[in-house]
Design an enzyme around this catalytic site. Structure first.
Site, PDB file in Angstrom:
ATOM      1  N   CYS A   1      -1.340  -4.269   7.836  1.00 32.26           N
ATOM      2  CA  CYS A   1      -1.975  -5.401   8.517  1.00 32.26           C
ATOM      3  C   CYS A   1      -2.215  -5.122   9.999  1.00 32.26           C
ATOM      4  O   CYS A   1      -1.467  -4.393  10.639  1.00 32.26           O
ATOM      5  CB  CYS A   1      -1.092  -6.624   8.412  1.00 32.26           C
ATOM      6  SG  CYS A   1      -0.580  -7.027   6.762  1.00 32.26           S
TER       7      CYS A   1
ATOM      8  N   ARG B   1      -6.335   1.068   9.426  1.00 33.93           N
ATOM      9  CA  ARG B   1      -4.962   0.878   8.979  1.00 33.93           C
ATOM     10  C   ARG B   1      -4.894   0.449   7.515  1.00 33.93           C
ATOM     11  O   ARG B   1      -3.831   0.465   6.915  1.00 33.93           O
ATOM     12  CB  ARG B   1      -4.279  -0.177   9.840  1.00 33.93           C
ATOM     13  CG  ARG B   1      -4.133   0.247  11.285  1.00 33.93           C
ATOM     14  CD  ARG B   1      -3.658  -0.904  12.127  1.00 33.93           C
ATOM     15  NE  ARG B   1      -2.313  -1.303  11.769  1.00 33.93           N
ATOM     16  CZ  ARG B   1      -1.223  -0.941  12.437  1.00 33.93           C
ATOM     17  NH1 ARG B   1      -1.329  -0.184  13.483  1.00 33.93           N
ATOM     18  NH2 ARG B   1      -0.025  -1.334  12.068  1.00 33.93           N
TER      19      ARG B   1
ATOM     20  N   TRP C   1      -3.037  -6.747   4.460  1.00 35.47           N
ATOM     21  CA  TRP C   1      -2.801  -5.808   3.372  1.00 35.47           C
ATOM     22  C   TRP C   1      -1.789  -6.512   2.483  1.00 35.47           C
ATOM     23  O   TRP C   1      -0.630  -6.673   2.869  1.00 35.47           O
ATOM     24  CB  TRP C   1      -2.247  -4.507   3.948  1.00 35.47           C
ATOM     25  CG  TRP C   1      -2.220  -3.347   3.021  1.00 35.47           C
ATOM     26  CD1 TRP C   1      -3.241  -2.489   2.733  1.00 35.47           C
ATOM     27  CD2 TRP C   1      -1.084  -2.858   2.287  1.00 35.47           C
ATOM     28  NE1 TRP C   1      -2.811  -1.511   1.866  1.00 35.47           N
ATOM     29  CE2 TRP C   1      -1.505  -1.717   1.577  1.00 35.47           C
ATOM     30  CE3 TRP C   1       0.228  -3.271   2.154  1.00 35.47           C
ATOM     31  CZ2 TRP C   1      -0.652  -0.988   0.754  1.00 35.47           C
ATOM     32  CZ3 TRP C   1       1.082  -2.559   1.334  1.00 35.47           C
ATOM     33  CH2 TRP C   1       0.637  -1.430   0.648  1.00 35.47           C
TER      34      TRP C   1
ATOM     35  N   ASN D   1       2.401  -9.826  10.662  1.00 32.84           N
ATOM     36  CA  ASN D   1       2.614  -8.540   9.994  1.00 32.84           C
ATOM     37  C   ASN D   1       4.087  -8.467   9.650  1.00 32.84           C
ATOM     38  O   ASN D   1       4.922  -8.827  10.476  1.00 32.84           O
ATOM     39  CB  ASN D   1       2.289  -7.365  10.923  1.00 32.84           C
ATOM     40  CG  ASN D   1       0.810  -7.224  11.168  1.00 32.84           C
ATOM     41  OD1 ASN D   1       0.017  -7.958  10.608  1.00 32.84           O
ATOM     42  ND2 ASN D   1       0.445  -6.282  12.023  1.00 32.84           N
ATOM     43  N   GLY D   2       4.406  -7.948   8.473  1.00 31.31           N
ATOM     44  CA  GLY D   2       5.812  -7.845   8.072  1.00 31.31           C
ATOM     45  C   GLY D   2       6.086  -8.734   6.875  1.00 31.31           C
ATOM     46  O   GLY D   2       5.153  -9.179   6.192  1.00 31.31           O
TER      47      GLY D   2
ATOM     48  N   GLU E   1       1.908  19.470   0.564  1.00 34.62           N
ATOM     49  CA  GLU E   1       0.969  18.767   1.438  1.00 34.62           C
ATOM     50  C   GLU E   1      -0.463  18.878   0.898  1.00 34.62           C
ATOM     51  O   GLU E   1      -1.208  17.899   0.895  1.00 34.62           O
ATOM     52  CB  GLU E   1       1.068  19.319   2.869  1.00 34.62           C
ATOM     53  CG  GLU E   1       0.100  18.726   3.874  1.00 34.62           C
ATOM     54  CD  GLU E   1       0.191  17.203   4.040  1.00 34.62           C
ATOM     55  OE1 GLU E   1       1.097  16.587   3.484  1.00 34.62           O
ATOM     56  OE2 GLU E   1      -0.690  16.642   4.714  1.00 34.62           O
TER      57      GLU E   1
ATOM     58  N   LYS F   1      -2.763  15.644  -0.065  1.00 33.00           N
ATOM     59  CA  LYS F   1      -4.078  15.421   0.562  1.00 33.00           C
ATOM     60  C   LYS F   1      -5.119  15.196  -0.517  1.00 33.00           C
ATOM     61  O   LYS F   1      -5.928  14.288  -0.438  1.00 33.00           O
ATOM     62  CB  LYS F   1      -4.522  16.632   1.394  1.00 33.00           C
ATOM     63  CG  LYS F   1      -3.989  16.815   2.779  1.00 33.00           C
ATOM     64  CD  LYS F   1      -4.466  15.875   3.821  1.00 33.00           C
ATOM     65  CE  LYS F   1      -3.687  14.611   3.869  1.00 33.00           C
ATOM     66  NZ  LYS F   1      -2.408  14.572   4.495  1.00 33.00           N
TER      67      LYS F   1
ATOM     68  N   GLU G   1      -4.571  11.792  -2.574  1.00 33.71           N
ATOM     69  CA  GLU G   1      -4.713  10.508  -1.873  1.00 33.71           C
ATOM     70  C   GLU G   1      -6.161  10.181  -1.526  1.00 33.71           C
ATOM     71  O   GLU G   1      -6.538   9.022  -1.514  1.00 33.71           O
ATOM     72  CB  GLU G   1      -3.821  10.430  -0.634  1.00 33.71           C
ATOM     73  CG  GLU G   1      -4.207  11.340   0.496  1.00 33.71           C
ATOM     74  CD  GLU G   1      -3.289  11.215   1.717  1.00 33.71           C
ATOM     75  OE1 GLU G   1      -2.873  10.103   2.036  1.00 33.71           O
ATOM     76  OE2 GLU G   1      -3.026  12.250   2.345  1.00 33.71           O
TER      77      GLU G   1
ATOM     78  N   HIS H   1       9.654  27.137 -16.542  1.00 30.72           N
ATOM     79  CA  HIS H   1      10.712  26.223 -16.996  1.00 30.72           C
ATOM     80  C   HIS H   1      10.130  24.903 -17.499  1.00 30.72           C
ATOM     81  O   HIS H   1      10.853  23.923 -17.626  1.00 30.72           O
ATOM     82  CB  HIS H   1      11.724  25.994 -15.868  1.00 30.72           C
ATOM     83  CG  HIS H   1      12.411  27.257 -15.466  1.00 30.72           C
ATOM     84  ND1 HIS H   1      13.308  27.908 -16.272  1.00 30.72           N
ATOM     85  CD2 HIS H   1      12.278  28.035 -14.353  1.00 30.72           C
ATOM     86  CE1 HIS H   1      13.725  29.016 -15.670  1.00 30.72           C
ATOM     87  NE2 HIS H   1      13.105  29.117 -14.512  1.00 30.72           N
TER      88      HIS H   1
ATOM     89  N   LYS I   1      -2.571   3.039   6.869  1.00 31.57           N
ATOM     90  CA  LYS I   1      -2.243   4.098   7.816  1.00 31.57           C
ATOM     91  C   LYS I   1      -0.786   4.050   8.251  1.00 31.57           C
ATOM     92  O   LYS I   1      -0.120   5.061   8.349  1.00 31.57           O
ATOM     93  CB  LYS I   1      -3.170   3.981   9.040  1.00 31.57           C
ATOM     94  CG  LYS I   1      -2.953   5.061  10.092  1.00 31.57           C
ATOM     95  CD  LYS I   1      -3.292   6.434   9.558  1.00 31.57           C
ATOM     96  CE  LYS I   1      -3.059   7.544  10.547  1.00 31.57           C
ATOM     97  NZ  LYS I   1      -3.011   8.860   9.862  1.00 31.57           N
TER      98      LYS I   1
HETATM   99  C1  F6R Z   1      -0.562  11.146   4.074  1.00 30.56           C
HETATM  100  C2  F6R Z   1       0.022  10.313   5.109  1.00 30.56           C
HETATM  101  C3  F6R Z   1       1.298   9.617   4.812  1.00 30.56           C
HETATM  102  C4  F6R Z   1       2.187   9.566   6.061  1.00 30.56           C
HETATM  103  C5  F6R Z   1       3.433   8.713   5.781  1.00 30.56           C
HETATM  104  C6  F6R Z   1       4.369   8.675   6.971  1.00 30.56           C
HETATM  105  O1  F6R Z   1      -1.752  11.715   4.504  1.00 30.56           O
HETATM  106  O2  F6R Z   1      -0.529  10.151   6.169  1.00 30.56           O
HETATM  107  O3  F6R Z   1       1.976  10.206   3.749  1.00 30.56           O
HETATM  108  O4  F6R Z   1       2.543  10.868   6.419  1.00 30.56           O
HETATM  109  O5  F6R Z   1       3.051   7.411   5.457  1.00 30.56           O
HETATM  110  O6  F6R Z   1       3.755   8.105   8.083  1.00 30.56           O
HETATM  111  P1  F6R Z   1       4.297   8.343   9.542  1.00 30.56           P
HETATM  112  O7  F6R Z   1       4.200   9.802   9.839  1.00 30.56           O
HETATM  113  O8  F6R Z   1       3.430   7.495  10.412  1.00 30.56           O
HETATM  114  O9  F6R Z   1       5.736   7.879   9.544  1.00 30.56           O
END
Ligand code: F6R
Length: 612
Positions: A2, A27, A76, A102-103, A484, A488, A491, A507, A607
């Protein structure tokens, strides 16, 4: 997650709120709304499910809601489906109070039952509405907006960044914060409220970050802050250094591509000030050599991609420091009764500095006596402020939901921490240290060189975008890198993908490999190149279509077995994932582009994850 923006000044509020919300779009959200107090002191609330465009159309770009004080919100959904009614702002029964939040209000059920027993009728399914209704309830008792806010805050439990308006007090917004980010912006004859500086940087760079328990009253004449006892307090102002353009696309079709391309510069900012005369120097570190020598346990705690940085860090730090390093998912660590005491160093990694699980893990570790060193991108964020020590990554604002430049800079800073501590402890050989420092200085240029392979990667993406399942395999640092790469891809392209340690294939996982399965084989880590090749041969023999990533020096060897080979420049072994991640980011980006996905705002994702 949010977003919040608030404005009180002399200009029309609605266009400012809509613009601020647009800057928070990244976000992630599913509905949006604004509340503006009219010149006749009436609350005008407009909200709708869907994109901001729909809200903007609803109010004709703001022209339909006259007034110079208001608040906006992107939601959100957590409690209650994404729909018009559940969107914020929420209004009390008599229409006098509007609230954005927010929260999560954890005791909302109990509060709702209490208010219903007092005859209050609720409209939405949200936890937030109880705040608006409680405000009205207490205002009926005491007749004072500020006092009512204090009473509400003493009743609610959970996490909140709140913006509140009262039609009877049309000159002010009251804000409150606990466990959710909120900052105040100071302008000439105007004041701002935001969950993220991006929303207001166009108007002011003079900000104050609110801390838990604080309340703020925003008027045209300025902002007065109060502590939890509602006593006035003064706080240090911060100046936001980065430019507005850093939060704009600058000619790129997507923020993600822009941020991938910004990595050489971001790395330069993170690395260069910390390299001096062939040494790593952290001017910004408070930890003393005695304290570093005294640690007998190291944890790295984070979520998502930041956790993947920790996975690479585990290999590198254990190798450099010759002590065991545990990497933990923050969401697990916080409830795991972790073995942490005053001889434990906990390294917290977070781009946003606001991830709720990571924050909770930090507090748990701190409670048990650990020393907290955080690696954070967002300056002044909650995690940065609650840590004993913070190393900023200086990557600039990251807007795309999928992290790229934050990952790279976190990794570089963590590697530098490892090298710096290893030098101090005498656990790294002189030549290895010198070579790594030399290569760190070259890393931004080598990333730039890697970005030059964009066209090849685009070509492979065009050949492979139709796959519905992809496997990343690798050993040691390449396994951590694969985690990673796989995240990527899934997602942003919604392709199912998994990363496996190559040695584990036999295995169980190898049963999934069949004719045409796409396997991304990571073979950058020199010491285990031959082992990586054996695994490539195994999957090829079962019909896999293999796209390999290796270093330039191993290209020919790899090309004997595999049709498609991507390369990165050779570098110090510990820095290979810093280069290797770049083609994987680009590959995911171009695959998602081919599949027509909403790259900067992938479905269901936000985000900054400020709920559990
Ligand atoms: C993936 C991504 C998320 C963040 C995770 C932690 O591309 O961006 O997996 O890495 O939500 O977020 P931060 O680093 O802001 O604590």
């Amino acid at each position: 997650m949010c977003g919040i923006v608030g404005y009180v000044g002399s200009e029309q509020a609605a266009p400012i709120l809509l613009d601020g919300l647009a800057r928070l779009e990244y976000r992630g959200y599913d509905s949006a709304g604004i509340a503006v107090v009219s010149p006749r002191h009436e609350l005008q609330v407009k909200k709708t499910v869907g994109r901001l465009r729909a809200l903007s159309d609803l109010v004709h770009g703001g022209a339909d809601v006259e007034g110079t004080i208001g608040m906006g919100h992107t939601r959100w959904a957590t409690h209650g489906a994404p729909n018009d009614v559940n969107s914020h702002p929420h209004v009390s029964e008599n229409g006098k109070f509007a609230v954005i939040h927010n929260g999560i209000i954890e005791n909302y059920v109990e509060l709702k039952e209490f208010l219903i027993s007092q005859g209050v009728t609720f409209r939405s399914e949200t936890d937030t509405e109880v705040v608006a209704q409680l405000l009205e309830f207490y205002y009926n008792e005491c007749g004072d907006f500020f006092e009512s806010v204090g009473r509400v805050l003493r009743r609610i439990e959970g996490a909140y960044a709140l913006g509140m308006l009262c039609a009877d007090c049309p000159d002010r917004i009251i804000a409150a914060r606990k466990d959710a980010p909120l900052l105040l912006g100071f302008g000439e004859g105007c004041s701002f409220l935001a969950s993220d500086a991006t929303a207001i940087i166009k108007h002011t760079r003079d900000v104050v970050y609110m801390d838990d328990g604080e309340i703020a009253v925003l008027t045209r004449g300025g902002i007065q802050l109060y502590n939890a006892m509602q006593q006035p307090i003064e706080k240090e102002h911060h100046h936001i250094e980065w430019e507005v353009s850093a939060a704009e696309k600058g000619g790129y079709p997507h923020f993600m591509l822009k941020e991938i391309m910004e990595q050489p510069d971001a790395l330069r900012h993170a690395i260069a000030p910390r390299l001096r005369g062939g040494e790593i120097v952290f001017d910004d570190l408070k930890l003393t050599p005695e304290k570093i020598r005294g640690f007998d346990r190291i944890f790295i705690v984070a979520c998502g991609s930041s956790y993947h940085v920790g996975m690479v860090g585990k290999y590198n730090l254990e190798h450099l420091l010759r002590r065991s390093v545990e990497v933990a998912l923050a969401s697990e660590f916080r409830y795991s009764d972790p073995i942490v005491d005053d001889k434990t160093l906990v390294i917290i990694i977070s781009q946003s500095g606001e991830t709720l699980d990571t924050m909770a893990a930090l507090r748990e570790a701190k409670k048990r006596g650990a020393y907290i060193l955080s690696i954070v991108n967002v300056v002044g964020s909650s995690i940065a402020r609650e840590s004993d020590d913070v190393l900023y990554t200086w990557a600039g604002p990251e807007i795309a939901v999928a992290t790229t430049k934050a990952y790279s800079t976190q990794l570089a800073v963590l590697d530098m921490v490892g090298l710096c501590f290893a030098k101090l402890l005498g656990t790294v050989k002189e030549e290895e240290y010198a070579d790594a420092v030399r290569e760190l200085a070259l890393l931004p240029d080598k990333v730039k060189e890697t970005l030059g392979h964009c066209e090849d990667i685009q070509k492979y993406a065009a050949q492979h975008f139709h796959h519905e399942s992809v496997f990343f395999i690798g050993r040691n640092l390449d396994y951590a890198l694969g985690l990673e790469g796989s995240l990527k891809l899934k997602e942003i392209s919604y392709i199912h993908s998994e990363a496996y340690a190559s040695g584990e294939l036999k295995h169980g996982t190898i049963s999934l490999i069949e004719d045409g399965t796409l396997v991304i084989a990571l073979g950058t880590y020199g010491p285990l190149f031959d082992k990586a090749m054996s695994n490539v041969i195994e999957v090829k023999a079962r019909g896999a279509d293999v796209l390999a990533l290796t270093t330039e020096s191993h290209r020919n060897e790899m090309a004997k077995t595999v049709d498609h080979v991507l390369t990165i420049p050779d570098t110090a072994a510990m820095l290979l994932p810093s280069l290797g991640v770049v083609p994987l980011q680009l590959f995911s980006y171009y695959i998602a582009l081919q599949r027509g996905c909403d790259i900067d705002k992938p479905r269901n994702l936000a985000k900054s994850v400020t709920v559990e």
